[in-house]
Design a protein around this motif. Structure first.
Motif, PDB file in Angstrom:
ATOM      1  N   MET A  27       0.832  -1.204   0.000  1.00 53.70           N
ATOM      2  CA  MET A  27       0.000   0.000   0.000  1.00 53.70           C
ATOM      3  C   MET A  27       0.869   1.258   0.000  1.00 53.70           C
ATOM      4  O   MET A  27       0.575   2.238  -0.688  1.00 53.70           O
ATOM      5  CB  MET A  27      -0.911   0.022   1.233  1.00 53.70           C
ATOM      6  N   ALA A  28       1.950   1.219   0.785  1.00 54.35           N
ATOM      7  CA  ALA A  28       2.820   2.389   0.909  1.00 54.35           C
ATOM      8  C   ALA A  28       3.507   2.727  -0.404  1.00 54.35           C
ATOM      9  O   ALA A  28       3.580   3.895  -0.796  1.00 54.35           O
ATOM     10  CB  ALA A  28       3.866   2.148   2.006  1.00 54.35           C
ATOM     11  N   VAL A  29       3.997   1.695  -1.114  1.00 49.20           N
ATOM     12  CA  VAL A  29       4.700   1.985  -2.365  1.00 49.20           C
ATOM     13  C   VAL A  29       3.724   2.430  -3.450  1.00 49.20           C
ATOM     14  O   VAL A  29       4.080   3.240  -4.314  1.00 49.20           O
ATOM     15  CB  VAL A  29       5.511   0.765  -2.852  1.00 49.20           C
ATOM     16  N   THR A  30       2.501   1.901  -3.402  1.00 49.84           N
ATOM     17  CA  THR A  30       1.491   2.337  -4.365  1.00 49.84           C
ATOM     18  C   THR A  30       1.146   3.794  -4.142  1.00 49.84           C
ATOM     19  O   THR A  30       1.064   4.594  -5.086  1.00 49.84           O
ATOM     20  CB  THR A  30       0.224   1.475  -4.242  1.00 49.84           C
ATOM     21  N   MET A  31       0.981   4.156  -2.869  1.00 48.39           N
ATOM     22  CA  MET A  31       0.680   5.552  -2.553  1.00 48.39           C
ATOM     23  C   MET A  31       1.863   6.452  -2.883  1.00 48.39           C
ATOM     24  O   MET A  31       1.686   7.603  -3.296  1.00 48.39           O
ATOM     25  CB  MET A  31       0.318   5.685  -1.078  1.00 48.39           C
ATOM     26  N   GLY A  32       3.086   5.934  -2.706  1.00 43.58           N
ATOM     27  CA  GLY A  32       4.265   6.720  -3.045  1.00 43.58           C
ATOM     28  C   GLY A  32       4.265   7.146  -4.497  1.00 43.58           C
ATOM     29  O   GLY A  32       4.615   8.286  -4.829  1.00 43.58           O
ATOM     30  N   THR A 227      -5.149  10.663  -9.312  1.00 46.73           N
ATOM     31  CA  THR A 227      -4.173  10.493  -8.229  1.00 46.73           C
ATOM     32  C   THR A 227      -4.755  10.815  -6.859  1.00 46.73           C
ATOM     33  O   THR A 227      -4.333  10.246  -5.861  1.00 46.73           O
ATOM     34  CB  THR A 227      -2.950  11.391  -8.479  1.00 46.73           C
ATOM     35  N   ILE A 228      -5.738  11.730  -6.793  1.00 44.79           N
ATOM     36  CA  ILE A 228      -6.309  12.103  -5.490  1.00 44.79           C
ATOM     37  C   ILE A 228      -7.064  10.930  -4.884  1.00 44.79           C
ATOM     38  O   ILE A 228      -6.807  10.525  -3.739  1.00 44.79           O
ATOM     39  CB  ILE A 228      -7.244  13.324  -5.627  1.00 44.79           C
ATOM     40  N   ILE A 229      -8.007  10.379  -5.631  1.00 34.28           N
ATOM     41  CA  ILE A 229      -8.816   9.269  -5.123  1.00 34.28           C
ATOM     42  C   ILE A 229      -7.930   8.057  -4.814  1.00 34.28           C
ATOM     43  O   ILE A 229      -8.067   7.419  -3.758  1.00 34.28           O
ATOM     44  CB  ILE A 229      -9.912   8.887  -6.136  1.00 34.28           C
ATOM     45  N   THR A 230      -7.012   7.753  -5.725  1.00 29.63           N
ATOM     46  CA  THR A 230      -6.136   6.596  -5.524  1.00 29.63           C
ATOM     47  C   THR A 230      -5.266   6.776  -4.286  1.00 29.63           C
ATOM     48  O   THR A 230      -5.130   5.852  -3.467  1.00 29.63           O
ATOM     49  CB  THR A 230      -5.247   6.373  -6.756  1.00 29.63           C
ATOM     50  N   SER A 231      -4.678   7.962  -4.122  1.00 32.43           N
ATOM     51  CA  SER A 231      -3.814   8.219  -2.964  1.00 32.43           C
ATOM     52  C   SER A 231      -4.602   8.146  -1.663  1.00 32.43           C
ATOM     53  O   SER A 231      -4.149   7.543  -0.680  1.00 32.43           O
ATOM     54  CB  SER A 231      -3.143   9.590  -3.091  1.00 32.43           C
ATOM     55  N   LEU A 232      -5.789   8.748  -1.642  1.00 38.42           N
ATOM     56  CA  LEU A 232      -6.613   8.734  -0.424  1.00 38.42           C
ATOM     57  C   LEU A 232      -7.073   7.327  -0.087  1.00 38.42           C
ATOM     58  O   LEU A 232      -7.152   6.950   1.094  1.00 38.42           O
ATOM     59  CB  LEU A 232      -7.815   9.663  -0.594  1.00 38.42           C
ATOM     60  N   LEU A 233      -7.388   6.543  -1.108  1.00 34.79           N
ATOM     61  CA  LEU A 233      -7.817   5.164  -0.887  1.00 34.79           C
ATOM     62  C   LEU A 233      -6.728   4.356  -0.188  1.00 34.79           C
ATOM     63  O   LEU A 233      -6.979   3.700   0.836  1.00 34.79           O
ATOM     64  CB  LEU A 233      -8.181   4.516  -2.221  1.00 34.79           C
ATOM     65  N   PHE A 234      -5.519   4.429  -0.732  1.00 38.82           N
ATOM     66  CA  PHE A 234      -4.432   3.655  -0.143  1.00 38.82           C
ATOM     67  C   PHE A 234      -3.988   4.236   1.197  1.00 38.82           C
ATOM     68  O   PHE A 234      -3.572   3.482   2.083  1.00 38.82           O
ATOM     69  CB  PHE A 234      -3.257   3.574  -1.121  1.00 38.82           C
ATOM     70  N   ALA A 236      -6.003   5.528   3.385  1.00 34.89           N
ATOM     71  CA  ALA A 236      -6.987   5.031   4.350  1.00 34.89           C
ATOM     72  C   ALA A 236      -6.660   3.603   4.772  1.00 34.89           C
ATOM     73  O   ALA A 236      -6.740   3.255   5.964  1.00 34.89           O
ATOM     74  CB  ALA A 236      -8.391   5.105   3.745  1.00 34.89           C
ATOM     75  N   VAL A 237      -6.268   2.775   3.804  1.00 35.70           N
ATOM     76  CA  VAL A 237      -5.895   1.395   4.124  1.00 35.70           C
ATOM     77  C   VAL A 237      -4.660   1.371   5.020  1.00 35.70           C
ATOM     78  O   VAL A 237      -4.588   0.610   6.001  1.00 35.70           O
ATOM     79  CB  VAL A 237      -5.643   0.596   2.832  1.00 35.70           C
ATOM     80  N   ILE A 238      -3.676   2.216   4.712  1.00 34.77           N
ATOM     81  CA  ILE A 238      -2.449   2.280   5.513  1.00 34.77           C
ATOM     82  C   ILE A 238      -2.766   2.683   6.948  1.00 34.77           C
ATOM     83  O   ILE A 238      -2.280   2.066   7.910  1.00 34.77           O
ATOM     84  CB  ILE A 238      -1.445   3.269   4.883  1.00 34.77           C
ATOM     85  N   VAL A 239      -3.588   3.709   7.121  1.00 38.07           N
ATOM     86  CA  VAL A 239      -3.944   4.186   8.464  1.00 38.07           C
ATOM     87  C   VAL A 239      -4.631   3.082   9.257  1.00 38.07           C
ATOM     88  O   VAL A 239      -4.315   2.849  10.437  1.00 38.07           O
ATOM     89  CB  VAL A 239      -4.836   5.437   8.375  1.00 38.07           C
ATOM     90  N   CYS A 240      -5.552   2.384   8.615  1.00 36.99           N
ATOM     91  CA  CYS A 240      -6.264   1.297   9.308  1.00 36.99           C
ATOM     92  C   CYS A 240      -5.304   0.187   9.728  1.00 36.99           C
ATOM     93  O   CYS A 240      -5.387  -0.336  10.847  1.00 36.99           O
ATOM     94  CB  CYS A 240      -7.358   0.733   8.412  1.00 36.99           C
ATOM     95  N   LEU A 241      -4.372  -0.153   8.839  1.00 38.13           N
ATOM     96  CA  LEU A 241      -3.409  -1.203   9.160  1.00 38.13           C
ATOM     97  C   LEU A 241      -2.458  -0.780  10.275  1.00 38.13           C
ATOM     98  O   LEU A 241      -2.110  -1.580  11.149  1.00 38.13           O
ATOM     99  CB  LEU A 241      -2.619  -1.583   7.912  1.00 38.13           C
ATOM    100  N   VAL A 242      -2.048   0.484  10.267  1.00 37.89           N
ATOM    101  CA  VAL A 242      -1.151   0.970  11.319  1.00 37.89           C
ATOM    102  C   VAL A 242      -1.863   0.967  12.665  1.00 37.89           C
ATOM    103  O   VAL A 242      -1.282   0.585  13.690  1.00 37.89           O
ATOM    104  CB  VAL A 242      -0.629   2.380  10.978  1.00 37.89           C
TER     105      VAL A 242
END
Length: 267
Positions: A27-32, A227-234, A236-242
């Motif tokens: 998720m992190a590299v995709t958001m990067g 890029t906005i929707i895609t970045s926010l989506l990933f 959100a997943v990162i925050v939940c996992l953390v």
């Protein structure tokens, strides 16, 4: 006379390698990839300004990370997300601003990563991520991480753009290679350290390919989510996992290290 020994427990500063680790790393590299594109292109900051800004933010994040002296999920994964963005920008700057060919960029980062590993092993005699107990080892670790992201970006762009395989095919290709590495590790007993770093490098182009597939316009082979929707989506997943890692998971692996603190005499 007897010696009195006290076991000093030093905590590993990076997480254990679990399914959660690989999921959030992907998720992190995709958001990067998508976040770098959003800042440089959509916000109009350009590569140079975006690179300087994100490098400054990364330095701050690493200062907090190094200060922890142990694995703390929010600090660690914030640094991973930011170093993913900076690694992407380093590669993009070489290609887009300086005109360096992707083939040359990929070779240069391969050499830089190999040199980092060589010096790391020469100094510490190990490349294991299960013994990142000191500031020096952690510095080697984050430098290697930076080069894996930059290398993964260059390789992913090379395959998707220069070789013209497209985002989806590129993602499937790298996913297949990572699966082969996993099989080699679990079935054929491939060295654990080698398997980890190969998979770590290749998750970068895997994530970037699917990030581009989701965010890029349809005329460029993407699905057009932006890029906005895609970045926010990933994100959100990162925050939940953390949050999950912080609340539920056990502390990072620890290893006792015996240190002689003094002597006592018995009469």
């Amino acid at each position: 006379m007897t010696h009195t020994y006290t076991a000093t427990v030093q905590q590993n500063r990076v997480p254990e390698v679990t399914i959660d680790f690989w999921l959030i790393k992907l998720m992190a590299v995709t958001m990067g990839e998508t976040a770098a594109d959003y800042l440089a292109v959509n916000l109009g900051l350009g590569l140079t300004v975006t690179s300087l800004l994100m490098t400054a933010v990364l330095i701050v994040a690493l200062v907090f990370q190094f200060a922890q002296k142990r694995y703390v999920p929010p600090f660690y994964w914030a640094a991973v997300v930011l170093i993913s963005i900076v690694g992407t920008l380093v590669s993009d700057n070489l290609v887009d601003n300086l005109g360096v060919a992707l083939q040359t960029t990929a070779i240069a980062f391969t050499i830089a990563l190999a040199v980092t590993f060589a010096v790391w092993f020469a100094v510490e005699r190990t490349l294991s991520i299960h013994s990142i107990f000191t500031t020096r080892r952690e510095a080697f670790y984050w430098l290697a991480i930076l080069f894996t992201f930059a290398l993964g970006t260059a390789v992913g762009d090379l395959v998707a753009e220069v070789f013209a395989l497209g985002y989806l095919t590129t993602g499937i290709l790298f996913g297949g290679i990572i699966a082969a590495i996993a099989i080699a590790y679990y079935v054929f007993k491939l060295d654990a350290i080698l398997a980890f770093w190969l998979a770590y490098i290749l998750t970068r182009p895997l994530g970037a390919s699917f990030g581009d597939l989701l965010s890029q316009p349809q005329e460029y082979g993407g699905l057009g989510f932006g890029t906005i929707i895609t970045s926010l989506l990933f994100l959100a997943v990162i925050v939940c996992l953390v949050i999950y890692m912080t609340i539920v998971q056990r502390p990072a692996a620890q290893e006792p290290m015996e240190a002689e603190l003094g002597e006592s005499q018995e009469t």
